[in-house]
Scaffold this motif. Structure first.
Motif, PDB file in Angstrom:
ATOM      1  N   THR A   1      12.879   3.091  10.693  1.00  0.00           N
ATOM      2  CA  THR A   1      12.052   4.176  10.154  1.00  0.00           C
ATOM      3  C   THR A   1      10.809   3.647   9.439  1.00  0.00           C
ATOM      4  OG1 THR A   1      13.222   4.306   8.018  1.00  0.00           O
ATOM      5  CG2 THR A   1      14.077   5.645   9.846  1.00  0.00           C
ATOM      6  N   SER A   2      10.804   2.365   9.093  1.00  0.00           N
ATOM      7  CA  SER A   2       9.634   1.812   8.406  1.00  0.00           C
ATOM      8  C   SER A   2       8.504   1.468   9.371  1.00  0.00           C
ATOM      9  CB  SER A   2      10.028   0.556   7.613  1.00  0.00           C
ATOM     10  OG  SER A   2      10.429  -0.489   8.491  1.00  0.00           O
ATOM     11  N   THR A   3       8.806   1.403  10.676  1.00  0.00           N
ATOM     12  CA  THR A   3       7.783   1.031  11.666  1.00  0.00           C
ATOM     13  C   THR A   3       7.566   2.100  12.730  1.00  0.00           C
ATOM     14  OG1 THR A   3       9.465  -0.147  12.975  1.00  0.00           O
ATOM     15  CG2 THR A   3       8.225  -1.437  11.357  1.00  0.00           C
ATOM     16  N   GLU A   4       8.456   3.077  12.812  1.00  0.00           N
ATOM     17  CA  GLU A   4       8.353   4.133  13.825  1.00  0.00           C
ATOM     18  C   GLU A   4       8.084   5.470  13.145  1.00  0.00           C
ATOM     19  OE1 GLU A   4       8.299   3.888  17.005  1.00  0.00           O
ATOM     20  OE2 GLU A   4       8.960   1.830  17.338  1.00  0.00           O
ATOM     21  N   PRO A   5       6.846   5.958  13.198  1.00  0.00           N
ATOM     22  CA  PRO A   5       6.501   7.203  12.485  1.00  0.00           C
ATOM     23  C   PRO A   5       7.386   8.390  12.836  1.00  0.00           C
ATOM     24  CG  PRO A   5       4.524   6.081  13.244  1.00  0.00           C
ATOM     25  CD  PRO A   5       5.679   5.357  13.861  1.00  0.00           C
TER      26      PRO A   5
ATOM     27  N   TRP B   1      13.864  10.832   9.117  1.00  0.00           N
ATOM     28  CA  TRP B   1      14.486  10.311   7.897  1.00  0.00           C
ATOM     29  C   TRP B   1      14.044  11.119   6.670  1.00  0.00           C
ATOM     30  CZ3 TRP B   1      18.161   7.993   5.520  1.00  0.00           C
ATOM     31  CH2 TRP B   1      18.001   7.132   4.429  1.00  0.00           C
ATOM     32  N   LEU B   2      12.748  11.369   6.565  1.00  0.00           N
ATOM     33  CA  LEU B   2      12.236  12.136   5.431  1.00  0.00           C
ATOM     34  C   LEU B   2      12.685  13.591   5.488  1.00  0.00           C
ATOM     35  CD1 LEU B   2       8.609  10.691   5.172  1.00  0.00           C
ATOM     36  CD2 LEU B   2      10.630  10.079   3.813  1.00  0.00           C
TER      37      LEU B   2
ATOM     38  N   GLU C   1      17.123   2.195   1.745  1.00  0.00           N
ATOM     39  CA  GLU C   1      16.100   1.396   2.426  1.00  0.00           C
ATOM     40  C   GLU C   1      16.133  -0.051   1.951  1.00  0.00           C
ATOM     41  OE1 GLU C   1      12.465   3.481   1.722  1.00  0.00           O
ATOM     42  OE2 GLU C   1      12.930   5.089   3.160  1.00  0.00           O
ATOM     43  N   ASN C   2      16.331  -0.257   0.661  1.00  0.00           N
ATOM     44  CA  ASN C   2      16.421  -1.617   0.123  1.00  0.00           C
ATOM     45  C   ASN C   2      17.641  -2.337   0.664  1.00  0.00           C
ATOM     46  OD1 ASN C   2      17.598  -3.428  -2.378  1.00  0.00           O
ATOM     47  ND2 ASN C   2      15.371  -3.541  -2.240  1.00  0.00           N
TER      48      ASN C   2
END
Length: 215
Positions: free
Chosen positions: A127-131, A137-138, A181-182
């Motif tokens: 989710t950090s690289t795929e909008p 996720w959001l 996420e962490n």
């Protein structure tokens, strides 16, 4: 297109009753589709993966897939819902006489992560690289907000739409997301990471949230 609300994926039977066989089968199929979608997204990329490929991997028709999900990216929602459901389930065992930080500190060594955790963590990393996956996720967290709000309102005796309750629910929601996420980033190479390790991330996030805004 708007994603299906998180609560719709829960489809809980009334308290104390076991979900029907049809509901259990539907939930199992959605979870299998989500796992196959993540596997294909991981191995060949989100853009290169089609809904038809996901359907074939599961052994269902494309028509069946699209009946359950509006987009290929939304196929992952059951996995994200499983992670949020895990957090809410933990919170439902929160004793009324104990504050939140003490509760998570006390339960750190006693919990278990939900089934499919390695797949969920791989998805969260994507989710950090795929909008498009980030949007799912959001949205999952946005849909979880009123669930957390009602839980906190029941605990405090207030109203779920009270501004203070809403802010507290949003703060807790943000801490859960940041901790997940962490944890996903820190344990990318450790698929057997334990609940205790996740709880350590959550403890840091909750303590930061409890500090307020020291700026």
């Amino acid at each position: 297109m708007r994603q299906m609300p998180w609560e719709e994926w829960r489809q809980e039977a009334p308290t104390g009753e076991r979900p029907s066989l049809a509901e259990r089968r539907k939930a199992a199929l959605r979870f299998e589709i989500a796992c196959e979608a993540v596997r294909l997204f991981t191995t060949q990329g989100v853009t290169a993966t089609t809904g038809e490929q996901i359907a074939r991997a599961v052994g269902v028709s494309s028509r069946t897939l699209w009946r359950h999900f509006p987009t290929k990216e939304s196929c992952v929602l059951p996995l994200l819902a499983a992670g949020l459901d895990f957090a809410v389930t933990q919170l439902r065992h929160w004793p009324p006489e104990m504050d939140l930080l003490d509760f998570f500190t006390e339960t750190r060594g006693t919990g278990d992560l939900p089934p499919g955790t390695p797949t969920i963590l791989a998805l969260i990393r994507m989710t950090s690289t795929e909008p498009a996956l980030r949007a799912v996720w959001l949205q999952a967290h946005d849909d979880a907000l009123p669930v957390l709000g009602r839980l906190l309102a029941e605990r405090s005796g207030g109203a779920a739409d009270d501004l203070r309750v809403t802010v507290h629910a949003a703060t807790l929601n943000g801490a859960l997301r940041a901790a997940a996420e962490n944890f996903a980033r820190r344990y990318a190479d450790q698929p057997d990471a334990s609940y205790d390790e996740f709880a350590a991330c959550l403890d840091v996030a909750l303590r930061a949230a409890s500090e307020g805004l020291p700026y």
